[in-house]
Design an enzyme around this catalytic site. Structure first.
Site, PDB file in Angstrom:
ATOM      1  N   LYS A  76     -72.488 -48.092 -47.603  1.00  0.00           N
ATOM      2  CA  LYS A  76     -71.630 -48.946 -46.772  1.00  0.00           C
ATOM      3  C   LYS A  76     -70.521 -49.436 -47.688  1.00  0.00           C
ATOM      4  O   LYS A  76     -70.535 -50.568 -48.176  1.00  0.00           O
ATOM      5  CB  LYS A  76     -72.444 -50.123 -46.223  1.00  0.00           C
ATOM      6  CG  LYS A  76     -72.804 -49.957 -44.757  1.00  0.00           C
ATOM      7  CD  LYS A  76     -73.578 -51.139 -44.224  1.00  0.00           C
ATOM      8  CE  LYS A  76     -72.760 -51.994 -43.285  1.00  0.00           C
ATOM      9  NZ  LYS A  76     -72.349 -51.367 -42.043  1.00  0.00           N
TER      10      LYS A  76
HETATM   11  N1  PPE Z   1     -73.006 -46.707 -38.413  1.00  0.00           N
HETATM   12  C1  PPE Z   1     -71.971 -47.363 -38.985  1.00  0.00           C
HETATM   13  C2  PPE Z   1     -70.760 -46.588 -39.398  1.00  0.00           C
HETATM   14  C3  PPE Z   1     -72.057 -48.740 -39.173  1.00  0.00           C
HETATM   15  O1  PPE Z   1     -71.035 -49.396 -39.730  1.00  0.00           O
HETATM   16  C4  PPE Z   1     -73.205 -49.430 -38.744  1.00  0.00           C
HETATM   17  C5  PPE Z   1     -73.289 -50.913 -38.901  1.00  0.00           C
HETATM   18  C6  PPE Z   1     -74.269 -48.699 -38.173  1.00  0.00           C
HETATM   19  C7  PPE Z   1     -74.139 -47.331 -38.035  1.00  0.00           C
HETATM   20  C8  PPE Z   1     -75.564 -49.361 -37.787  1.00  0.00           C
HETATM   21  O2  PPE Z   1     -76.267 -49.762 -38.945  1.00  0.00           O
HETATM   22  P1  PPE Z   1     -77.295 -50.991 -38.947  1.00  0.00           P
HETATM   23  O3  PPE Z   1     -76.483 -52.229 -38.837  1.00  0.00           O
HETATM   24  O4  PPE Z   1     -78.016 -50.865 -40.232  1.00  0.00           O
HETATM   25  O5  PPE Z   1     -78.185 -50.817 -37.776  1.00  0.00           O
HETATM   26  N2  PPE Z   1     -72.074 -51.589 -38.671  1.00  0.00           N
HETATM   27  C9  PPE Z   1     -71.909 -52.909 -39.185  1.00  0.00           C
HETATM   28  C10 PPE Z   1     -70.465 -53.287 -39.301  1.00  0.00           C
HETATM   29  C11 PPE Z   1     -69.782 -53.868 -38.120  1.00  0.00           C
HETATM   30  C12 PPE Z   1     -68.392 -54.391 -38.489  1.00  0.00           C
HETATM   31  O6  PPE Z   1     -67.504 -54.402 -37.597  1.00  0.00           O
HETATM   32  O7  PPE Z   1     -68.170 -54.797 -39.628  1.00  0.00           O
HETATM   33  C13 PPE Z   1     -72.792 -53.890 -38.441  1.00  0.00           C
HETATM   34  O8  PPE Z   1     -73.254 -53.611 -37.336  1.00  0.00           O
HETATM   35  O9  PPE Z   1     -73.073 -54.942 -39.009  1.00  0.00           O
END
Ligand code: PPE
Length: 318
Positions: free
Chosen positions: A170
């Site tokens: 991330k």
């Molecule tokens: N894919 C991506 C690209 C992504 O950024 C997230 C989280 C997910 C999948 C889901 O991952 P998880 O949160 O572990 O279930 N996206 C984060 C960022 C949002 C933002 O605008 O900043 C979040 O949901 O916190």
């Protein structure tokens, strides 16, 4: 680590972040400042997490705290970003920031970044800095998307390939891809972008993993260039507990068009039903029954109302 808090009412900051954990102490947001020559500002050399704390009968609780702190360190490792921080220290900073801001429910944003010690692509002389902010975030894709289902459009931007960007990290720079895709979708009147990988398989949303339901089986999009989502893992475990058969699969966009239901999951988006993709109704074209049931169950789990999954909660008051 010290926790010498300075008092600041949350209302003094535009974002409502209040006190921010900055390096190793809590300071008002206005004092949590960095130089304009910060390496991460120029090259996107940061790694972050998105975590939520929920209101429960026992006060605020962070959902899957250690898994998120662990993933933050894994993102740093992928980037070759040195840090002495441990999962326990990150957890401590997060819990302390929630406590001092007296949050019940919030979105939590920890960040590691290269500072302003040196400019130039080579980060060899830069130090890794650390901060944690807690923000009062509500529904990520809005009330309407949650109730009626989100409208997606396949993005003209492909998800970065794994040999171009470290998609499992991330990392700040990776999110240019998400920002472009999300901006394009929003400007075209849709709620969110659906990103395909460079082979044309469904990857994920700009900030969510994707699931679809077909003939009673729940399909999770297989790991490839998508983020190893913690909500994705939670939803798989909850679905199995509900007795739903679960499989992981690669999928093309037309498989989503003909699914009975599609929904998106992520820390910010939680569980959000999808009603439309590329102007085609999914199933009935409404938020699907299973998607809504999963959303409700997920929110019960995060609120500590499901004993089977209580081990996923870290209570802020201990
Ligand atoms: N894919 C991506 C690209 C992504 O950024 C997230 C989280 C997910 C999948 C889901 O991952 P998880 O949160 O572990 O279930 N996206 C984060 C960022 C949002 C933002 O605008 O900043 C979040 O949901 O916190």
């Amino acid at each position: 680590m010290t926790t010498a808090a300075k008092t600041a009412p949350a209302s003094t900051s535009a974002t409502g972040a209040g006190l921010i954990w900055f390096e190793n102490q809590l300071v008002p947001e206005a004092e949590a400042k960095v130089s304009v020559l910060t390496h991460a500002l120029h090259y996107g050399t940061s790694v972050f997490e998105g975590i939520r704390a929920y209101e429960t009968a026992r006060g605020a609780a962070v959902f899957r705290l250690s898994e998120h702190s662990q993933r933050l360190l894994e993102s740093a490792k992928i980037m070759g970003m040195p840090t002495e921080l441990t999962v326990a220290e990150i957890n401590h900073a997060i819990l302390e920031t929630i406590r001092q801001n007296q949050r019940q429910a919030c979105y939590i944003r920890p960040l590691l970044w290269y500072g302003a010690e040196s400019l130039g692509v080579n980060p060899g002389r830069n130090r890794t800095h650390f901060m944690v902010a807690t923000l009062p975030w509500g529904l990520y894709l809005g009330e309407e998307a949650v109730k009626k289902g989100a409208k997606l459009i396949t993005s003209s931007w492909r998800r970065s390939a794994g040999d171009i960007m470290p998609t499992k990290a991330k990392a700040g720079g990776n999110y240019i891809n998400s920002v472009l895709a999300n901006q394009e979708a929003r400007q075209s009147g849709f709620d969110e972008a659906l990103l395909l990988d460079k082979e044309g398989f469904v990857a994920e949303g700009s900030g969510e993993n994707i699931f679809f339901l077909k003939e009673g089986t729940l399909y999770a999009i297989a790991h490839s260039v998508n983020l190893r989502g913690i909500t994705r893992d939670s939803v798989i475990q909850i679905a199995k507990w509900l007795g739903t058969p679960v499989e992981t699969t690669m999928a093309t966009r037309d498989e989503l068009y003909t699914a009975d239901e599609v929904f998106m999951v992520g820390t910010a988006a939680e569980v959000t039903p999808v009603s439309q993709i590329d102007r085609r109704p999914i199933g009935s074209g409404q938020a699907g029954g299973y998607s809504l049931k999963m959303r409700e169950t997920y929110l019960n789990v995060t609120a500590g109302r499901v004993p089977e999954f209580e081990h996923w909660l870290t209570y802020v008051s201990g």
